[in-house]
Design a protein around this motif. Structure first.
Motif, short mmCIF file in Angstrom:
data_model
loop_
_atom_site.label_atom_id
_atom_site.label_comp_id
_atom_site.label_asym_id
_atom_site.label_seq_id
_atom_site.Cartn_x
_atom_site.Cartn_y
_atom_site.Cartn_z
N LYS A 2 0.81 -1.21 0.00
CA LYS A 2 0.00 0.00 0.00
C LYS A 2 0.85 1.26 0.00
CE LYS A 2 -2.56 -0.91 3.67
NZ LYS A 2 -2.44 -2.34 3.93
N SER A 84 -2.44 11.45 -6.27
CA SER A 84 -2.69 10.41 -7.27
C SER A 84 -1.99 9.11 -6.92
CB SER A 84 -2.22 10.88 -8.66
OG SER A 84 -2.99 11.96 -9.13
N ALA A 86 -1.36 7.80 -4.07
CA ALA A 86 -1.75 7.17 -2.81
C ALA A 86 -2.93 6.23 -2.96
CB ALA A 86 -2.10 8.26 -1.79
N ASP A 87 -2.87 5.13 -2.21
CA ASP A 87 -4.03 4.25 -2.05
C ASP A 87 -4.89 4.73 -0.89
OD1 ASP A 87 -3.18 2.29 -4.06
OD2 ASP A 87 -1.63 1.74 -2.61
N VAL A 88 -4.22 5.23 0.13
CA VAL A 88 -4.90 5.74 1.33
C VAL A 88 -4.34 7.12 1.64
CG1 VAL A 88 -5.43 5.34 3.77
CG2 VAL A 88 -5.12 3.38 2.23
N MET A 130 -12.16 9.68 -7.46
CA MET A 130 -11.18 9.06 -6.59
C MET A 130 -11.76 7.85 -5.85
SD MET A 130 -8.40 10.71 -7.01
CE MET A 130 -7.85 12.21 -7.84
N ASP A 132 -11.18 4.83 -6.11
CA ASP A 132 -10.22 3.77 -5.80
C ASP A 132 -9.39 4.08 -4.56
OD1 ASP A 132 -8.96 5.91 -7.09
OD2 ASP A 132 -7.36 4.63 -7.87
N LYS A 133 -9.64 5.22 -3.93
CA LYS A 133 -8.84 5.64 -2.79
C LYS A 133 -9.65 5.62 -1.50
CE LYS A 133 -5.98 8.63 -5.69
NZ LYS A 133 -4.95 7.58 -5.87
N LYS A 134 -8.94 5.43 -0.40
CA LYS A 134 -9.55 5.46 0.92
C LYS A 134 -8.98 6.65 1.70
CE LYS A 134 -9.68 0.40 0.84
NZ LYS A 134 -11.04 0.29 0.34
N MET A 169 -14.27 9.10 -2.41
CA MET A 169 -13.39 8.24 -1.63
C MET A 169 -14.15 7.53 -0.52
SD MET A 169 -10.27 11.01 -1.33
CE MET A 169 -9.08 9.91 -0.54
#
Length: 210
Positions: A2, A84, A86-88, A130, A132-134, A169
């Motif tokens: 991650k 961009s 980042a996943d979280v 966004m 796909d992001k948390k 998100m």
């Protein structure tokens, strides 16, 4: 692995500022992830305004940019690139004068762009880009803003939550430490319990795949 972006919104030392201590505790308890800190007070971040719009216009026309126009374009792109990747995204910030620090607002202004973080579809409906992001919130406030009477005045955590929702998100956690200034006799316990929650959240995030 991650990619976690921590947007640090307080430049006061952890010995004096609870949200800074929350940031440090979170970082210390992360394992097995790629973590990047975007310190809004350490970055060169000119405030959002006419300089940016001038820069956009000059870029399209091929005109030379002034120093401030070059700086604000570079700063905006850096913020967008960090976001961009980042996943979280973890926002660590205090409540200052009922809202977020101005430097954190500038970061939000930089990424709040149609075609990047949101768009409107053919029916004029908002679509967050966004999905796909948390996101996670770590915030501290010395007063108590969680009662029915005071909650309407809180425009820091609520604002960030609205932004996260606007972008599509998923909010996975929100840890608020509050009341340590309003109840100094209970401050040590309040802060300790809050920091324990921060550590647990970091460990959980380390263990759970995106």
């Amino acid at each position: 692995m991650k990619n976690i972006l921590v947007v640090k919104g307080n430049n006061r030392p952890a010995s004096e500022a609870v949200s800074s201590k929350m940031y440090e505790t979170f970082i210390e308890n992360l394992e097995g992830v790629n973590v990047t800190t975007f310190d809004v007070f350490a970055e060169d971040m000119p405030y959002f305004g006419q300089d940016l719009f001038n820069a956009f216009a000059k870029t399209q026309s091929g005109e030379a940019l002034t120093d401030i126009e070059q700086r604000i374009l570079a700063a905006k792109q850096k913020a967008m690139d960090a976001f961009s990747a980042a996943d979280v995204v973890v926002f660590a910030f205090p409540l200052w004068n009922l809202t977020i620090p101005a430097k954190l607002q500038t970061f939000i202004d930089y990424i709040f762009q149609s075609g990047f973080s949101f768009k409107y579809d053919e029916n004029g409906q908002l679509v967050g880009l966004m999905k796909d992001k948390k996101a996670m919130i770590l915030s501290a406030r010395g007063g108590i803003y969680s009662t029915p009477e005071t909650a309407p005045m809180e425009m820091a955590a609520n604002y960030i939550k609205n932004v996260v929702n606007f972008f599509g998100m998923e909010m996975i956690d929100e840890i608020i430490i509050e009341g340590h200034n309003a109840a100094p006799d209970q401050a040590e316990r309040i802060i300790k319990e809050g920091l324990e929650k921060v550590a647990e959240a970091a460990k959980k995030l380390s263990a759970v795949p995106v």
